[in-house]
Write a protein that holds these residues in place. Structure first.
Motif, short mmCIF file in Angstrom:
data_model
loop_
_atom_site.label_atom_id
_atom_site.label_comp_id
_atom_site.label_asym_id
_atom_site.label_seq_id
_atom_site.Cartn_x
_atom_site.Cartn_y
_atom_site.Cartn_z
N VAL A 32 -15.76 -0.80 89.62
CA VAL A 32 -14.80 -1.11 88.66
C VAL A 32 -14.79 -2.43 88.35
O VAL A 32 -13.84 -2.74 87.41
CB VAL A 32 -13.57 -0.34 89.10
N GLY A 33 -15.64 -3.23 88.65
CA GLY A 33 -15.48 -4.79 88.29
C GLY A 33 -14.81 -5.70 89.14
O GLY A 33 -14.82 -6.72 88.69
N THR A 34 -14.19 -5.19 89.97
CA THR A 34 -13.14 -6.14 90.91
C THR A 34 -14.20 -6.53 91.85
O THR A 34 -15.58 -6.06 91.99
CB THR A 34 -12.05 -5.49 91.85
N THR A 35 -13.70 -7.49 92.83
CA THR A 35 -14.57 -8.12 94.01
C THR A 35 -13.89 -7.82 95.12
O THR A 35 -12.73 -7.96 95.44
CB THR A 35 -14.88 -9.78 93.79
N ALA A 36 -14.80 -7.78 96.25
CA ALA A 36 -14.62 -7.71 97.55
C ALA A 36 -15.35 -8.30 98.40
O ALA A 36 -16.53 -8.72 98.35
CB ALA A 36 -14.64 -6.22 98.04
N ALA A 37 -14.78 -8.82 99.58
CA ALA A 37 -15.56 -9.61 100.45
C ALA A 37 -15.59 -8.81 101.85
O ALA A 37 -14.80 -8.15 102.33
CB ALA A 37 -14.70 -11.02 100.86
N ILE A 38 -16.74 -8.94 102.46
CA ILE A 38 -17.09 -8.34 103.64
C ILE A 38 -17.33 -9.42 104.55
O ILE A 38 -18.22 -10.33 104.32
CB ILE A 38 -18.37 -7.35 103.51
N ASP A 39 -16.29 -9.46 105.85
CA ASP A 39 -16.63 -10.36 106.80
C ASP A 39 -16.50 -9.88 108.12
O ASP A 39 -16.17 -8.69 108.13
CB ASP A 39 -15.44 -11.41 106.53
N GLU A 40 -16.97 -10.63 109.03
CA GLU A 40 -16.87 -10.30 110.49
C GLU A 40 -15.55 -10.31 110.81
O GLU A 40 -14.59 -10.96 110.30
CB GLU A 40 -17.71 -11.17 111.26
N CYS A 41 -15.12 -9.23 111.63
CA CYS A 41 -13.65 -9.05 112.22
C CYS A 41 -13.86 -8.53 113.46
O CYS A 41 -14.85 -7.89 114.07
CB CYS A 41 -12.87 -8.38 111.38
N GLN A 43 -12.93 -5.43 114.42
CA GLN A 43 -13.70 -4.18 114.54
C GLN A 43 -14.81 -4.14 114.10
O GLN A 43 -15.59 -2.90 113.92
CB GLN A 43 -12.73 -3.38 113.35
N GLY A 44 -15.80 -5.23 114.00
CA GLY A 44 -17.05 -5.21 113.56
C GLY A 44 -17.10 -5.89 112.22
O GLY A 44 -17.19 -7.15 112.17
N TYR A 45 -16.88 -5.29 111.19
CA TYR A 45 -16.85 -5.73 109.71
C TYR A 45 -15.63 -5.34 108.94
O TYR A 45 -15.40 -4.29 109.35
CB TYR A 45 -17.96 -5.62 108.86
N CYS A 46 -14.90 -5.94 108.34
CA CYS A 46 -13.77 -5.57 107.53
C CYS A 46 -13.87 -5.82 105.91
O CYS A 46 -14.55 -6.86 105.60
CB CYS A 46 -12.60 -6.44 107.84
N ILE A 47 -13.53 -5.01 104.94
CA ILE A 47 -13.50 -5.25 103.55
C ILE A 47 -12.11 -5.60 103.08
O ILE A 47 -11.25 -5.03 103.41
CB ILE A 47 -13.95 -4.09 102.96
N THR A 48 -12.14 -6.70 102.39
CA THR A 48 -10.72 -7.15 101.89
C THR A 48 -10.96 -7.39 100.45
O THR A 48 -12.20 -7.84 99.89
CB THR A 48 -10.44 -8.61 102.44
N MET A 49 -10.24 -7.01 99.44
CA MET A 49 -10.24 -7.30 98.30
C MET A 49 -9.97 -8.63 97.96
O MET A 49 -9.18 -9.02 98.51
CB MET A 49 -9.06 -6.05 97.55
N LYS A 50 -10.85 -9.05 97.02
CA LYS A 50 -10.51 -10.33 96.38
C LYS A 50 -9.98 -10.57 95.05
O LYS A 50 -9.27 -11.55 94.71
CB LYS A 50 -11.82 -11.11 96.40
N THR A 51 -10.08 -9.54 94.08
CA THR A 51 -9.46 -9.79 92.90
C THR A 51 -8.80 -8.20 92.62
O THR A 51 -8.99 -7.44 93.29
CB THR A 51 -10.65 -10.02 91.86
N GLY A 52 -8.17 -8.13 91.41
CA GLY A 52 -7.62 -6.75 91.06
C GLY A 52 -6.24 -6.85 91.64
O GLY A 52 -5.56 -7.56 92.16
N ASN A 53 -5.68 -5.45 91.34
CA ASN A 53 -4.14 -4.97 91.94
C ASN A 53 -4.20 -5.34 93.35
O ASN A 53 -2.91 -5.40 93.78
CB ASN A 53 -3.70 -3.86 91.31
N SER A 54 -5.21 -5.09 93.99
CA SER A 54 -5.28 -4.93 95.39
C SER A 54 -5.63 -6.27 96.26
O SER A 54 -6.09 -6.16 97.40
CB SER A 54 -5.88 -3.71 95.98
#
Length: 112
Positions: A32-41, A43-54
């Motif tokens: 949908v054009g937003t960006t998300a970051a995948i980082d180590e955490c 639980q293993g790896y986590c996804i965090t929204m970087k842009t958009g409403n979330s």
């Protein structure tokens, strides 16, 4: 001389840490054009929204290696949790998940 050895060892450790990072770690453009970051955490790896409403919200976690992962992702707008698989192929992440084993979705993200 002792300081030079210590500095060289520290630089080698930093370089090894960067090289050892899984290729799935990074910033990704969603469908949908937003960006998300995948980082180590934890639980293993986590996804965090970087842009958009979330922006700033963690929307997923998964475990695995070598391009094949399993875990969960929450669709930010509907708040539905999907359980499924994530596969990495070059600069593309493919996700397929289902909720209540009835509603399934597929997503494709590209590396930024």
């Amino acid at each position: 001389m002792k300081r030079l050895v210590s500095t060289t060892a520290s630089m080698t450790l930093v370089a090894f840490s960067v090289l050892a990072q899984d290729p799935v770690v990074g910033t990704w453009k969603t469908q949908v054009g937003t960006t998300a970051a995948i980082d180590e955490c934890a639980q293993g790896y986590c996804i965090t929204m970087k842009t958009g409403n979330s922006a700033g919200k963690r929307i997923g976690s998964f475990q695995g290696r070598n391009g094949n992962f399993t875990g969960t992702i929450v669709e930010p707008e509907s708040k539905k949790t999907f359980t499924g698989v994530l596969t990495l192929s070059g600069d593309t992440v493919h996700m397929r998940g289902c909720t209540m084993k009835v509603i399934c979705v597929s997503l494709i993200w590209t590396r930024l």
